[in-house]
Design an enzyme around this catalytic site. Sequence first.
Site, PDB file in Angstrom:
ATOM      1  N   HIS A  26       0.839  -1.200   0.000  1.00  0.00           N
ATOM      2  CA  HIS A  26       0.000   0.000   0.000  1.00  0.00           C
ATOM      3  C   HIS A  26       0.874   1.249   0.000  1.00  0.00           C
ATOM      4  O   HIS A  26       1.227   1.767   1.066  1.00  0.00           O
ATOM      5  CB  HIS A  26      -0.902  -0.003   1.229  1.00  0.00           C
ATOM      6  CG  HIS A  26      -1.810  -1.193   1.310  1.00  0.00           C
ATOM      7  ND1 HIS A  26      -1.366  -2.435   1.714  1.00  0.00           N
ATOM      8  CD2 HIS A  26      -3.128  -1.346   1.020  1.00  0.00           C
ATOM      9  CE1 HIS A  26      -2.382  -3.297   1.674  1.00  0.00           C
ATOM     10  NE2 HIS A  26      -3.453  -2.664   1.267  1.00  0.00           N
ATOM     11  N   GLY A 114      -3.958  -3.702  11.488  1.00  0.00           N
ATOM     12  CA  GLY A 114      -4.422  -4.156  10.174  1.00  0.00           C
ATOM     13  C   GLY A 114      -5.928  -3.974  10.098  1.00  0.00           C
ATOM     14  O   GLY A 114      -6.421  -3.234   9.248  1.00  0.00           O
ATOM     15  N   PRO A 115      -6.660  -4.618  10.993  1.00  0.00           N
ATOM     16  CA  PRO A 115      -8.102  -4.379  11.050  1.00  0.00           C
ATOM     17  C   PRO A 115      -8.335  -2.942  11.540  1.00  0.00           C
ATOM     18  O   PRO A 115      -7.948  -2.611  12.664  1.00  0.00           O
ATOM     19  CB  PRO A 115      -8.604  -5.416  12.059  1.00  0.00           C
ATOM     20  CG  PRO A 115      -7.472  -6.405  12.220  1.00  0.00           C
ATOM     21  CD  PRO A 115      -6.223  -5.631  11.966  1.00  0.00           C
ATOM     22  N   ILE A 187      -9.557   9.977   1.203  1.00  0.00           N
ATOM     23  CA  ILE A 187      -9.665   8.862   0.251  1.00  0.00           C
ATOM     24  C   ILE A 187      -9.726   7.554   1.025  1.00  0.00           C
ATOM     25  O   ILE A 187      -8.942   7.342   1.954  1.00  0.00           O
ATOM     26  CB  ILE A 187      -8.428   8.821  -0.683  1.00  0.00           C
ATOM     27  CG1 ILE A 187      -8.334  10.086  -1.540  1.00  0.00           C
ATOM     28  CG2 ILE A 187      -8.410   7.555  -1.560  1.00  0.00           C
ATOM     29  CD1 ILE A 187      -9.417  10.225  -2.588  1.00  0.00           C
ATOM     30  N   HIS A 260      -3.733   3.485  -3.407  1.00  0.00           N
ATOM     31  CA  HIS A 260      -3.919   2.958  -2.049  1.00  0.00           C
ATOM     32  C   HIS A 260      -3.321   1.570  -1.858  1.00  0.00           C
ATOM     33  O   HIS A 260      -2.507   1.366  -0.971  1.00  0.00           O
ATOM     34  CB  HIS A 260      -5.408   2.904  -1.683  1.00  0.00           C
ATOM     35  CG  HIS A 260      -5.672   2.090  -0.455  1.00  0.00           C
ATOM     36  ND1 HIS A 260      -5.491   2.595   0.807  1.00  0.00           N
ATOM     37  CD2 HIS A 260      -6.019   0.785  -0.305  1.00  0.00           C
ATOM     38  CE1 HIS A 260      -5.740   1.644   1.686  1.00  0.00           C
ATOM     39  NE2 HIS A 260      -6.064   0.535   1.043  1.00  0.00           N
ATOM     40  N   SER A 384     -23.235  -8.704  37.415  1.00  0.00           N
ATOM     41  CA  SER A 384     -23.612 -10.000  36.843  1.00  0.00           C
ATOM     42  C   SER A 384     -22.419 -10.900  36.578  1.00  0.00           C
ATOM     43  O   SER A 384     -22.525 -12.115  36.661  1.00  0.00           O
ATOM     44  CB  SER A 384     -24.373  -9.801  35.537  1.00  0.00           C
ATOM     45  OG  SER A 384     -25.566  -9.083  35.766  1.00  0.00           O
ATOM     46  N   HIS A 473     -29.708 -13.408  24.084  1.00  0.00           N
ATOM     47  CA  HIS A 473     -28.800 -13.426  25.230  1.00  0.00           C
ATOM     48  C   HIS A 473     -28.301 -14.828  25.575  1.00  0.00           C
ATOM     49  O   HIS A 473     -27.479 -14.977  26.466  1.00  0.00           O
ATOM     50  CB  HIS A 473     -29.484 -12.805  26.457  1.00  0.00           C
ATOM     51  CG  HIS A 473     -29.627 -11.320  26.377  1.00  0.00           C
ATOM     52  ND1 HIS A 473     -30.212 -10.682  25.308  1.00  0.00           N
ATOM     53  CD2 HIS A 473     -29.237 -10.330  27.229  1.00  0.00           C
ATOM     54  CE1 HIS A 473     -30.185  -9.368  25.513  1.00  0.00           C
ATOM     55  NE2 HIS A 473     -29.607  -9.130  26.672  1.00  0.00           N
TER      56      HIS A 473
END
Lengths: 663, 663
Positions: A26, A114-115, A187, A260, A384, A473
């Site tokens: 990239h 990365g993510p 972009i 990109h 909880s 749930h």
Amino acid sequence: MPTRKQLADALRVLSIDAIDRAQSGHPGAPMGMADMAEVLFRHAFKHSPLHPTWANRDRFVLSNGHASMLLYAALHLMGYAVSLEDLQNFRQLGSPTPGHPEYGVTPGVDFTTGPLGQGVASAVGLALGERMLAHTFNRPDFELIQHYTYCFCGDGCLMEGVAAEACSLAATWQLGKLIVFYDANGISIDGKIDAWFSEDVGARFKAYGWQVLGPIDGHDPAALETALKEAQANTRQPSLLICQTHIGLGSPEVDSAACHGAPLKKESLSQTKASYNWSHAPFEIPEEIYAAWDAREKGSKDYEAWCRLAQSYQAKYPELYAEFERRLRGDFPDNLAQVFTSLETGLGRETKALATRKASKSVLDALTEVLPELVGGSADLTGSVGTMTNATKVFDPTTGAGNYLYYGVREFAMACIVNGLAVHGGFLPYAGTFLAFSDQAKNALRLGCLMRTKTIWVFTHDSIGVGEDGPTHQPVEQIAVLRALPHMTVWRPCDSKETIVAWESALKTQGPTALILSRQSLPAIEREDFAFAKLRRGGYIVQDCEGSPELILLATGSEVALAAAACAALSQEGHKVRLVSMPSTEVFQAQEPEYQEAVLPKSCRKRLALEAGIPDFWWKYVGLDGAVIGMEDFGISGKAQDVFKHFGFTVEHVLEVAHKLLA
Amino acid sequence: MPTRKQLADALRVLSIDAIDRAQSGHPGAPMGMADMAEVLFRHAFKHSPLHPTWANRDRFVLSNGHASMLLYAALHLMGYAVSLEDLQNFRQLGSPTPGHPEYGVTPGVDFTTGPLGQGVASAVGLALGERMLAHTFNRPDFELIQHYTYCFCGDGCLMEGVAAEACSLAATWQLGKLIVFYDANGISIDGKIDAWFSEDVGARFKAYGWQVLGPIDGHDPAALETALKEAQANTRQPSLLICQTHIGLGSPEVDSAACHGAPLKKESLSQTKASYNWSHAPFEIPEEIYAAWDAREKGSKDYEAWCRLAQSYQAKYPELYAEFERRLRGDFPDNLAQVFTSLETGLGRETKALATRKASKSVLDALTEVLPELVGGSADLTGSVGTMTNATKVFDPTTGAGNYLYYGVREFAMACIVNGLAVHGGFLPYAGTFLAFSDQAKNALRLGCLMRTKTIWVFTHDSIGVGEDGPTHQPVEQIAVLRALPHMTVWRPCDSKETIVAWESALKTQGPTALILSRQSLPAIEREDFAFAKLRRGGYIVQDCEGSPELILLATGSEVALAAAACAALSQEGHKVRLVSMPSTEVFQAQEPEYQEAVLPKSCRKRLALEAGIPDFWWKYVGLDGAVIGMEDFGISGKAQDVFKHFGFTVEHVLEVAHKLLA
């Protein structure tokens, strides 16, 4: 002396040449962010290339991780152990320069990214770690920990909700030493962002409570430096520097998505270098540029100055320093073993029914007394999930004190922040939510597994046993999801004894552990020849028959008691039945083959597994001749006992299936 | 005539009594939001209780789904098929009043909610559906579709990042008929939210481009009504009504988390009723209150007026109306079969290697020509995932035209919006991202499965075949995750032929389908006795041996070609080997048992499965005597062919494992 532009261009040229050589990568983002990198790394960043794990270094997270070559180029030029050959091997198998930055793979890479969005969110965790560690260990005149956390991110990162969740918390927590450079190039992969990102990002961050600086010309080093100083000076608010940049600066594809995610074409590459007046051969960097970037001498001086500070600190506060070192090493205090002994002889001998989430809370009560590195928290389900104890104190944003975090209803950010805390060093973070909502955190759990960070996930309300709250749930597939994660250790204990062992394993495992805990009370299981050592095997015989078993029952968690009842009934009928509890298949799989064979002899093919989750996983253990009683569908709202009955989790149904196998 | 307060109190009392009877539920939110509900449902909501699926009704999403009793009480009072007995059976097995609202279970419930934030995000999809459907079918003087989408949400919903992602898009898309009532009660489960939600929510929404109204006293019907009218009048901006309310209004636990998630204690219950001056027995509602709430007559009139409008429309635009009806029914046009025939004889006969993501794009090219109900989109990976075709037009916020959505980097919101579009009616939405990022959408995919909505997920870059981008972008466990979802149909085609069949299955399956597609080119597989009908079985014999096989090779996707090469080599050696392609285990499992046995005879225990994903799932098919070649760890950055080799996806390694089995 080269100009700042030339120093930034060196990053650009190394990036595009490495990407060209790999024919993969990239280029646009490194070209756009090079000036930001020059300003940050050459004029602000506190670090020592020869001591990349220095505890008091500034941290850097490249949230838009696809710009990895920018970071590798900078690390190389600054003198980290990233060679020119490594850059030439960008994106090749086994090189320390993978496609996206990976923590633990490359010296100087502080976090795996990365993510998109998760880098920003995890940087919040790193900045929080600094704040908390500083509060615990700094003393008047001794700022043992005092560093910034810097993050680069792009438009894509700020579209992701996880960044929004974490940035809201960063302001609430007053993390003033978190400084995010937003590479606002307008972009993203699909083109000009106006059609999908039209919001006023600056106004949004102001609404969170951030200091927002800019828009700044992201190619003007002086303007960037001024803003950066302003950001550093504000220690009560995290700062966002909105840096307007040109993606692919200098290339014919500037300001477009074309640059990109693919290497520049050969003619673009040469035009680009011409626009930089760059005439050197690929991977050839003039000595004066190397010299101007080289951070080793300054870095080592800074590092050594800190070592001297640490020595004086150690002289004045020997115990505190020993504790500081222990926490950074990740060692446990000597009295931990006693704590577990007490748990085994106390909670471990309880015979009354107890929810495993409550057993877990009791274990945590004891652990938080002796492990100050434990930092707890929950995504708005504190009561909880049982993550708060007498020894936990809610984090105080004004002082940095405390070891408990209210994350609000933000599971994904919680997981990212936990990862950041773990990677920072000095902490063993744990956090809780309902198992069904582990979904929201999935990709951050994955990132933790990839980084092998030691984190502990308290996932309660583990099945249809949730009851009335209904299928949204009631987890059914989530245990399978967690087991599917490489390096995630999953424990689903059946009672207090196994819960103690699960926590013990979690503390000792280098990697994330998921504790899968019941909402409802579970009886204490009676075991033959009981010993905690057996439980530590992850899978073991609870009840056995004389001689070779005709049938093996396998179960986890709440289904062990059901299996025990069925086992008793079948034995009564004269069948030779073995009951195996398998709270952690990962731990069981790590045992020697002989042990595994002794528990599950290959010769016994009549096997029945019980787990109130999707059955697919269990065929691994029961084979083509076995059967699984699990959840083939989502759950249903109703009283827990009615729901269990509805889905066949009854002794009668288990016997019916067992009889078919035995027939 | 009862007062508005009394009418709202009726909702409160029914809620707390039903929760008391169930001894389970969340009283605080219904008590806090009852006045909002009275204003919306009695003074603005267009609907017809006797025609709960009326296409032109207003939609309502209770994003804070734990307030379900508020909705059930309102539906009951307005005359929907929700009886007093149903309220008395709140949260009981089999009742139409489950713990959280479930689409398809209760008449009048427009969306399944419970996981916070997703209701808001999906409401964006419902509002978008209205806009797009209106643009397609409305004609001058014929507003066939013209409705609002209302959503109630709480603080927790707005902490979740998914709501942030979707609300940013809602403004960009100018969804002016989306009106969100934000129940700003300042309390979430962990207590007063200031310590974890200190941001200025109104300013944040203004930054997105919303019209923000309030703060409004959420217990002042006149003020709420004024704001609501303002919201309705603004058709260019979605509106957020910030309604300041008191959770648990009227109870001693007002304004505290104590009344959030547990029934009121008996003494609180009676004190609360006293504070409302409510003296009736539990579940006893005075006739005048029923009368004031009853919406049947007005609703039926509105519905019938619309039917007359539709009739005139039909008279003037018979073809358009037929198309409208077809789309709402979810039927396909007659020419769809021809399209598939053309695909089979065209793309299906191609012999050159092609990535399945590209084959998918070719199928979509053909489908989007004939199916205007297809609404495509991608989370900023349009070109890579192949979701845009010649027949798709980018959605135009100013007109409502178009059938393609740029979601930006927002996988979770994308999935929620897709769910909303599907539930709205009139659309068959599909959307794409990389398989690794299906993680971020996981809980919305789950919700789609729970609702059995027909949606199609284009998940490309399906394995370590991603190559250089490395482990963050290489899925390994995601196929297993999707297979673990009840009602999700997963297809991992090995070539163009299977890709065609996978799309055909996706169109015909009532429920979500995940298409798992390769980044890299895959060869066209040679099959014995080829027929598309075989492929539709989900699992079938690709190559067989004479007589009974000694060994069965099973594979999916990119590993089928590898298995075919190994199969050929083993046959050459004289072994009797069968090759089975198993693109969809769900579809295979739905075949008659005889077919399954014919493909995978129980007698053949030497079985070897190949899939570049985590192996656990495949033990179901290979049993205790088989083997699986899969991914036991995360991937690694490198050239795809190097990475495959690194992890043993080579003919040599397959033969090695096969020989062990055959030995």
